[in-house]
Scaffold this motif. Sequence first.
Motif, PDB file in Angstrom:
ATOM      1  N   LYS A 112      59.656  52.205  22.834  1.00 54.01           N
ATOM      2  CA  LYS A 112      60.033  53.435  22.131  1.00 54.01           C
ATOM      3  C   LYS A 112      58.836  54.131  21.502  1.00 54.01           C
ATOM      4  O   LYS A 112      58.801  55.354  21.400  1.00 54.01           O
ATOM      5  N   LEU A 113      57.824  53.364  21.067  1.00 57.98           N
ATOM      6  CA  LEU A 113      56.679  53.959  20.389  1.00 57.98           C
ATOM      7  C   LEU A 113      55.560  54.319  21.376  1.00 57.98           C
ATOM      8  O   LEU A 113      55.106  55.455  21.425  1.00 57.98           O
ATOM      9  N   ARG A 117      55.656  51.191  30.087  1.00 56.02           N
ATOM     10  CA  ARG A 117      56.720  50.682  30.945  1.00 56.02           C
ATOM     11  C   ARG A 117      56.519  49.200  31.236  1.00 56.02           C
ATOM     12  O   ARG A 117      55.400  48.722  31.359  1.00 56.02           O
ATOM     13  N   SER A 118      57.630  48.473  31.361  1.00 56.76           N
ATOM     14  CA  SER A 118      57.562  47.056  31.696  1.00 56.76           C
ATOM     15  C   SER A 118      58.794  46.654  32.491  1.00 56.76           C
ATOM     16  O   SER A 118      59.820  47.342  32.476  1.00 56.76           O
TER      17      SER A 118
END
Length: 219
Positions: A112-113, A117-118
């Motif tokens: 969110k911060l 991507r993961s």
Amino acid sequence: IYGGLLIAPNTKATMVLNPNSNYLSLQASSEAVEFAGALLADCNVNLDNSKDSLAMSVKSAGLYFGTRSVMPNLLLTGGARHDRITLSLGFEDVAKEQFGMLGMMAKFKRDKLSRARSIDIVVTPSQYINHNHEWRLDPARIKIEVDSSRVDIDRLCVSGPKQSLTISGVASRERGDSVLIKLDNFDLSPVSMFTSRVGYDVGARSNGSATIKSLLHEP
């Protein structure tokens, strides 16, 4: 046809699309599909999409590398919904008394911060049976950070009769990150399934461990 992908000329495909209900259905069959030296023989593909979910199955007489059959009677099934994917791959060779099953689940995330991507991959209990010998792939977690090319492996373990191979650690381009590989009386002969296509037959047992730093850049 495209990027090294070859498809037999008598390939058939049927697709149904309804934009109003967001429904998609695809059925395809081909005597052969080849890509990068791997060939699927007599394969059938079924794909159905309903609203926010997708179901897929691929059935083939076998996967070949060159002229060598690697996974006869192959069946790949899977599904996707929202940011999650599940896959299951199995094959069976009755004549050689070989059977294999590999399963996994993957979830796509974005921080969110940082907006990085993961992909979180969970390997479900899997197995490979050759005659009366069974190799098991125990449940494990693998996290792939797409933007930084970092792979976090949490105890990926392959075990068989009085033998095991364990991989854990972080694969990245940084010298401070390393992957530890442990072998305990591990039989390397199944590797011949892949190395024999280039003229090498492997048959040995190995013990020991190795630590590889910066695996993704000059290890």
